[in-house]
Enzyme design. Structure first.
Site, PDB file in Angstrom:
ATOM      1  N   ARG A  36       0.834  -1.213   0.000  1.00  7.21           N
ATOM      2  CA  ARG A  36       0.000   0.000   0.000  1.00  7.21           C
ATOM      3  C   ARG A  36       0.872   1.267   0.000  1.00  7.21           C
ATOM      4  O   ARG A  36       0.500   2.306  -0.531  1.00  7.21           O
ATOM      5  CB  ARG A  36      -0.956   0.001   1.214  1.00  7.21           C
ATOM      6  CG  ARG A  36      -1.795   1.274   1.325  1.00  7.21           C
ATOM      7  CD  ARG A  36      -3.049   1.105   2.169  1.00  7.21           C
ATOM      8  NE  ARG A  36      -2.824   0.495   3.454  1.00  7.21           N
ATOM      9  CZ  ARG A  36      -2.227   1.099   4.498  1.00  7.21           C
ATOM     10  NH1 ARG A  36      -1.826   2.343   4.408  1.00  7.21           N
ATOM     11  NH2 ARG A  36      -2.049   0.448   5.633  1.00  7.21           N
ATOM     12  N   TYR A  55     -15.915  15.535 -16.363  1.00  3.80           N
ATOM     13  CA  TYR A  55     -16.293  14.151 -16.093  1.00  3.80           C
ATOM     14  C   TYR A  55     -17.347  14.149 -14.973  1.00  3.80           C
ATOM     15  O   TYR A  55     -17.102  14.708 -13.897  1.00  3.80           O
ATOM     16  CB  TYR A  55     -15.047  13.364 -15.694  1.00  3.80           C
ATOM     17  CG  TYR A  55     -15.318  11.900 -15.485  1.00  3.80           C
ATOM     18  CD1 TYR A  55     -15.599  11.076 -16.571  1.00  3.80           C
ATOM     19  CD2 TYR A  55     -15.316  11.342 -14.216  1.00  3.80           C
ATOM     20  CE1 TYR A  55     -15.865   9.735 -16.390  1.00  3.80           C
ATOM     21  CE2 TYR A  55     -15.580   9.998 -14.030  1.00  3.80           C
ATOM     22  CZ  TYR A  55     -15.851   9.198 -15.118  1.00  3.80           C
ATOM     23  OH  TYR A  55     -16.125   7.870 -14.932  1.00  3.80           O
ATOM     24  N   ASP A  84      -7.108  17.560 -15.350  1.00  2.38           N
ATOM     25  CA  ASP A  84      -7.456  16.190 -15.720  1.00  2.38           C
ATOM     26  C   ASP A  84      -7.057  16.036 -17.189  1.00  2.38           C
ATOM     27  O   ASP A  84      -7.686  16.608 -18.077  1.00  2.38           O
ATOM     28  CB  ASP A  84      -8.966  15.962 -15.522  1.00  2.38           C
ATOM     29  CG  ASP A  84      -9.398  14.534 -15.871  1.00  2.38           C
ATOM     30  OD1 ASP A  84      -8.656  13.844 -16.590  1.00  2.38           O
ATOM     31  OD2 ASP A  84     -10.492  14.129 -15.446  1.00  2.38           O
ATOM     32  N   LYS A 135      -8.320   4.765 -19.591  1.00  6.61           N
ATOM     33  CA  LYS A 135      -8.566   5.214 -20.953  1.00  6.61           C
ATOM     34  C   LYS A 135      -7.313   5.031 -21.824  1.00  6.61           C
ATOM     35  O   LYS A 135      -6.860   3.925 -21.966  1.00  6.61           O
ATOM     36  CB  LYS A 135      -9.073   6.659 -20.920  1.00  6.61           C
ATOM     37  CG  LYS A 135     -10.112   6.937 -19.808  1.00  6.61           C
ATOM     38  CD  LYS A 135     -11.398   6.147 -19.993  1.00  6.61           C
ATOM     39  CE  LYS A 135     -12.314   6.155 -18.770  1.00  6.61           C
ATOM     40  NZ  LYS A 135     -12.613   7.447 -18.186  1.00  6.61           N
TER      41      LYS A 135
HETATM   42  C1  LIG Z   1     -13.003   7.975 -16.923  1.00  8.07           C
HETATM   43  C2  LIG Z   1     -12.615   9.333 -16.492  1.00  8.07           C
HETATM   44  C3  LIG Z   1     -12.368   9.638 -15.140  1.00  8.07           C
HETATM   45  C4  LIG Z   1     -12.546   8.617 -14.034  1.00  8.07           C
HETATM   46  O1  LIG Z   1     -11.697   7.522 -14.187  1.00  8.07           O
HETATM   47  P1  LIG Z   1     -12.005   6.028 -13.652  1.00  8.07           P
HETATM   48  O2  LIG Z   1     -10.762   5.311 -14.008  1.00  8.07           O
HETATM   49  O3  LIG Z   1     -13.234   5.540 -14.345  1.00  8.07           O
HETATM   50  O4  LIG Z   1     -12.236   6.129 -12.185  1.00  8.07           O
HETATM   51  C5  LIG Z   1     -11.974  10.919 -14.825  1.00  8.07           C
HETATM   52  N1  LIG Z   1     -11.841  11.866 -15.777  1.00  8.07           N
HETATM   53  C6  LIG Z   1     -12.081  11.618 -17.081  1.00  8.07           C
HETATM   54  C7  LIG Z   1     -11.930  12.708 -18.081  1.00  8.07           C
HETATM   55  C8  LIG Z   1     -12.480  10.350 -17.483  1.00  8.07           C
HETATM   56  O5  LIG Z   1     -12.730  10.108 -18.768  1.00  8.07           O
END
Ligand SMILES: *Cc1c(COP(=O)(O)O)cnc(C)c1O
Length: 393
Positions: A58, A111, A183, A208
């Protein structure tokens, strides 16, 4: 290999090298929860921070650290903190850096859960938030209050594809002494490096583009400086939202082909966007590579490519969108993006369903908006699939 002066593709393949006694070409999976110390004295040194030996997964693990080291290099950051998901990255950032009474300014088209958690859950802890159209730099400046601690943006935004000026945001944030968080999921480190424009923290849902194979949920936070890195890592360790070594191995595997996957996907996306823009049943298309995109020039300045995310609307609105979604066969009707396969979804009823009708309208998440994540199949087949679907309307 020292990849300091190497190009991005070389860093992708060799940037995460770790010492390994057998000369393994890939990073081994250290599937262990704990690490034994050679002596009581060494154990004490590890806990005192006088040795960087591993203690407990962890807190740190060689497979996970190899991934962290590599992503930090790709984003030109001081260090990276791998976490269990993109949302774990967002919530670790909020919880590590905000206290009761603190305020954030953020992108309205963002998001869905990144906004939902602030407005519906963390409001109980006294966190305040204002969501605005961050393509309007003056609006950002006006939204900042004496208790604002963070400017939190997403560019291109999900799902409107609006592009926010990274450099202008960094200038505003630093003028007011607040932290800029970006992000960067829609671009990956291959297409955009927000730290180079002055951001303090960048994060990714590695679910992604970075992993890219639609088989893992994962996230990562990268900071420009050591102080924020330490603060965020401490919070991650205490929240317990660490990555698992096997998950880290899968992401390391996917990461190696990041640039060739994105090259193909964005080449396909340009063809798909041009096809849609010319189609008589399509009302509008938003794609950073099209000259019709309202922030086309800004996109060219801060992004190294157009990406592979397209949003568009039909003249027949949501009714037409439903027919299209029910009549495509190559594109999967699914949320997520950045994988090798093409996906189609309807944000107003799916990813952004929990955002109130009024907030959706203000953010430009209209009922007719279809989000299309272009994969790496043959462009002609993706277009053929859309053409057949559109014929049914
Ligand atoms: C999918 C996504 C998230 C969240 O990610 P997870 O891996 O599903 O928790 C945050 N920001 C954006 C732009 C995303 O496409």
């Amino acid at each position: 290999m020292n990849t300091e002066n190497a190009g991005f593709n070389t860093k992708l393949i060799h940037g995460g090298d770790i010492d390994d006694q057998f000369g393994s070409a890939t990073v081994p999976i250290y599937q262990t929860s704990t690490f034994s110390f050679k002596s009581a004295e060494e154990g004490a040194k590890c806990f005192a921070g006088e040795s960087d030996g591993y203690i407990y997964t962890r807190i740190g693990n060689p497979t996970i650290n190899a991934l962290e080291k590599q992503i930090a290099i790709l984003e030109n950051g001081y260090g990276a903190i791998a976490v269990s998901s993109g949302m774990a990255a967002a919530t670790t950032i909020y919880l590590a850096l905000l206290s009761s009474g603190d305020h954030i300014v953020s992108t309205d088209a963002i998001y869905g859960p990144s906004r939902g958690v602030m407005e519906k859950q963390f409001v109980r802890f006294g966190f305040q938030s204002t969501y605005i159209n961050t393509t309007d730099v003056d609006a950002i400046e006006k939204a900042i209050r004496p208790n604002t601690k963070m400017l939190y943006i997403e560019t291109p935004a999900n799902p409107t594809m609006d592009i926010t000026d990274l450099k202008a945001c960094a200038d505003i944030a630093h003028k007011h002494g607040i932290i800029l968080v970006v992000d960067n999921t829609f671009c990956s480190p291959y297409l955009q490096n927000p730290l180079d424009f002055g951001a303090d923290i960048v994060f990714h849902s590695m679910t992604k583009f970075i992993n890219g194979h639609a088989d893992i949920i994962a996230g990562i936070i990268i900071t420009k400086e050591k102080a924020l890195y330490t603060q965020l890592r401490t919070m991650m360790i205490n929240l317990g939202c660490n990555m698992d070594p096997h998950q880290a191995y899968m992401v390391l595997r996917g990461l190696k082909t990041l640039s060739i996957r994105i090259d193909r996907a964005q080449e396909n996306a340009m063809k798909v966007a041009e096809f849609l823009e010319k189609h008589p049943k399509v009302a509008w298309v938003k794609f950073p590579g099209l000259k019709s995109h309202p922030q086309y020039e800004l996109g060219k300045q801060q992004m190294k490519g157009d990406g592979s995310m397209i949003s568009f609307g039909l003249k027949t609105g949501f009714e037409g969108a439903k027919i299209l979604m029910n009549n495509v066969h190559l594109a999967l009707l699914a949320v997520s993006l950045g994988g090798i396969e093409t996906l189609i979804q309807h944000p107003a009823s799916m990813t952004h369903a929990k955002v109130s009708k009024e907030d959706k309208q203000k953010a430009g998440i209209t009922d007719d908006l279809i989000r299309f994540a272009v994969g790496i199949e043959d462009a002609k087949d993706i277009i053929e699939d859309l053409k057949h679907g559109l014929e049914k309307i």
